[in-house]
Design an enzyme around this catalytic site. Structure first.
Site: not given
Length: 301
Positions: A258, A91
């Site tokens: 996360d 990403r």
């Protein structure tokens, strides 16, 4: 020019398929924790959004997922967005923080918001917030100490320990749990003079740094992608293997860290032992990297 740049970032669907999901590091962690906990309003999120369509969508999404929110709404600055460009399983991020950078301490201490703080028993804030309102983080940390509640933080990014070392130094004594990945850990070691690249040693040294609440020993947790998670607690370093996955099954690594924290905290707040908390964090990360963005399955599935 700014409007044009923003417009390009959010309308790239003319050439590529674009999907949208609620985001933000801490917000994703809370979403994952809520997904595991399931009970309505088990979690609460406070932040800043703009008075616009994206802000309205964000509030609606969080409500649908059972999360209680109280946003400071900025009437001028738009809601922050982040374009995630996926190439294979990797990403690239292009972020416009906008309203996320405009949070005010006065909002936190307002009666309606502060009551949410006092009602909570566990607190988690990403290190990114050190760039916005460190006073708010300290305020919550002081309350956590006074009431012997758990306060946790994520190192979040290597640049924070370098360029925001002073506010991070002031916040660390409040932290009962410190999360991070291998790059953040080694950057912290360099910037704070810990003189080690060994994650176990770094975790041990962070755990030994000054701490205000002596009733809780500090836990330090470092994830490192496909390699084992390193944990320091009560004088011992332990490594936990991640859940194996083939490269073909990895869709997007965005949000894996996360998600790990969200899965961990969902078990931790229920009083489960550390091994279970780490395993649930690994499960959450494993789940998230197989979908685009921090996209959560239907809780009933």
């Amino acid at each position: 020019k700014q409007w044009y740049q923003r417009r390009v970032a959010i309308t790239a669907g003319e050439n590529y398929k674009v999907s949208y999901s609620p985001g933000g590091a801490t917000q994703n962690t809370i979403r994952v924790a809520q997904w595991y906990l399931k009970e309505q309003d088990a979690t609460t999120f406070v932040g800043c959004i703009g008075q616009d369509t994206f802000g309205d969508k964000l509030k609606a999404c969080m409500k649908k997922e059972g999360i209680r929110t109280n946003y400071l709404v900025d009437p001028v600055v738009p809601t922050g967005v982040c374009a995630v460009l996926i190439t294979g399983g990797n990403r690239s991020l292009v972020t416009r923080l906008d309203a996320a950078n405009e949070y005010k301490h006065t909002h936190l201490i307002s009666p309606a918001v502060w009551s949410l703080v006092t009602d909570a028993s566990f607190y988690y804030i990403a290190g990114y917030f050190l760039t916005v309102s460190p006073d708010s983080m300290i305020e919550i940390g002081e309350h956590a100490i006074k009431e012997n509640k758990c306060f946790s933080m994520n190192l979040s990014a290597p640049f924070l320990s370098q360029f925001f070392k002073d506010p991070m130094t002031k916040l660390l004594p409040y932290c009962d749990i410190v999360f991070g990945n291998e790059d953040e850990a080694r950057a912290f070691s360099k910037d704070f003079g810990l003189n080690s690249n060994d994650l176990g040693v770094i975790a041990q040294k962070i755990a030994a740094m000054p701490k205000k609440n002596s009733q809780r020993s500090r836990i330090v947790i470092f994830t490192q992608g496909a390699d084992p998670t390193v944990v320091f607690k009560d004088g011992k370093v332990k490594e936990y293997p991640v859940i194996a996955i083939t490269a073909e099954d990895i869709v997007d690594t965005n949000g894996a860290g996360d998600a790990f924290v969200g899965g961990f905290l969902a078990d931790y707040v229920q009083g489960k032992d550390l091994d279970e908390c780490i395993q649930n964090g690994a499960h959450a990360a494993h789940m998230i990297i197989q979908v685009s963005g921090c996209t959560l399955p239907d809780p009933q599935s």
